[in-house]
Design a protein around this motif. Structure first.
Motif, PDB file in Angstrom:
ATOM      1  N   ALA A   1     -27.991   1.637 -18.813  1.00 21.24           N
ATOM      2  CA  ALA A   1     -27.451   0.805 -19.894  1.00 21.24           C
ATOM      3  C   ALA A   1     -27.275   1.633 -21.161  1.00 21.24           C
ATOM      4  O   ALA A   1     -26.257   1.519 -21.861  1.00 21.24           O
ATOM      5  N   PHE A   2     -28.250   2.483 -21.450  1.00 16.53           N
ATOM      6  CA  PHE A   2     -28.120   3.360 -22.616  1.00 16.53           C
ATOM      7  C   PHE A   2     -26.965   4.340 -22.433  1.00 16.53           C
ATOM      8  O   PHE A   2     -26.204   4.601 -23.369  1.00 16.53           O
ATOM      9  N   LEU A   3     -26.811   4.855 -21.222  1.00 12.29           N
ATOM     10  CA  LEU A   3     -25.720   5.792 -20.957  1.00 12.29           C
ATOM     11  C   LEU A   3     -24.351   5.121 -21.074  1.00 12.29           C
ATOM     12  O   LEU A   3     -23.381   5.768 -21.476  1.00 12.29           O
ATOM     13  N   VAL A   4     -24.260   3.853 -20.752  1.00 10.91           N
ATOM     14  CA  VAL A   4     -23.017   3.105 -20.982  1.00 10.91           C
ATOM     15  C   VAL A   4     -22.727   3.068 -22.480  1.00 10.91           C
ATOM     16  O   VAL A   4     -21.590   3.253 -22.913  1.00 10.91           O
ATOM     17  N   GLY A   5     -23.766   2.842 -23.283  1.00 14.85           N
ATOM     18  CA  GLY A   5     -23.606   2.849 -24.734  1.00 14.85           C
ATOM     19  C   GLY A   5     -23.154   4.206 -25.245  1.00 14.85           C
ATOM     20  O   GLY A   5     -22.269   4.298 -26.109  1.00 14.85           O
ATOM     21  N   VAL A   6     -23.736   5.274 -24.695  1.00 16.04           N
ATOM     22  CA  VAL A   6     -23.323   6.624 -25.088  1.00 16.04           C
ATOM     23  C   VAL A   6     -21.857   6.849 -24.713  1.00 16.04           C
ATOM     24  O   VAL A   6     -21.086   7.429 -25.490  1.00 16.04           O
TER      25      VAL A   6
END
Length: 156
Positions: free
Chosen positions: A22-27
């Protein structure tokens, strides 16, 4: 409302790695919006992470409960009196019942990230569903709770 002898509740939460994703989607969203400036980039980071986290959380919010003489699995609510024997499945057997042994008429609550499962026959002749397949981290405990709930329903 009568509670079963051995209440059971399990939430099929998403694995921790999904939160990293989920964080990598944000990145990724931040990198896409980087050419538009710092503020859109930060908005993409926050928004992309938030949306992906909501998706992971909602997928992992499904519950399995045995309470009040019923098996509640996701949206299904089945009285334990309509259930037969519960079969605890290891990872290999669960994979077989999810694939080539699966009956399209069965009720399946699948979570691919949970290797264990429980298969419970449906004995109600009016119900066309042959069995219930539930992904669960604690199949032995769920089977025990179903047996206890059935015994208390039979005694009542």
């Amino acid at each position: 409302m009568q509670l079963s002898a051995a209440p059971y509740e399990e939430r099929l939460t998403a694995p921790r790695t999904w939160w990293l994703l989920a964080f990598l989607v944000g990145v990724s969203m931040a990198l896409i919006l980087l050419p538009f400036g710092t503020l859109p980039m930060l908005g993409g980071l926050a928004g992309g992470t938030a949306v992906a986290a909501v998706v992971a959380s909602s997928y992992g919010s499904v519950r399995i409960r045995v309470v009040g003489g019923h098996l509640i699995a996701g949206d299904a609510k089945i009285p334990v009196s309509a259930l037969g024997e519960a079969e605890v499945l290891d990872a290999e057997e669960a994979r077989a019942w999810r694939t080539h042994k699966a009956d399209p008429r069965s009720f399946m609550l699948l979570r691919a990230y949970i290797p264990g499962a429980l298969r419970v026959d449906v004995t109600d002749p009016a119900d066309p569903t042959p069995y219930v397949f539930l992904s669960t981290r604690e199949p032995e405990r769920l089977a025990q709770a179903l047996r206890a709930a059935k015994e208390s329903a039979d005694a009542a």
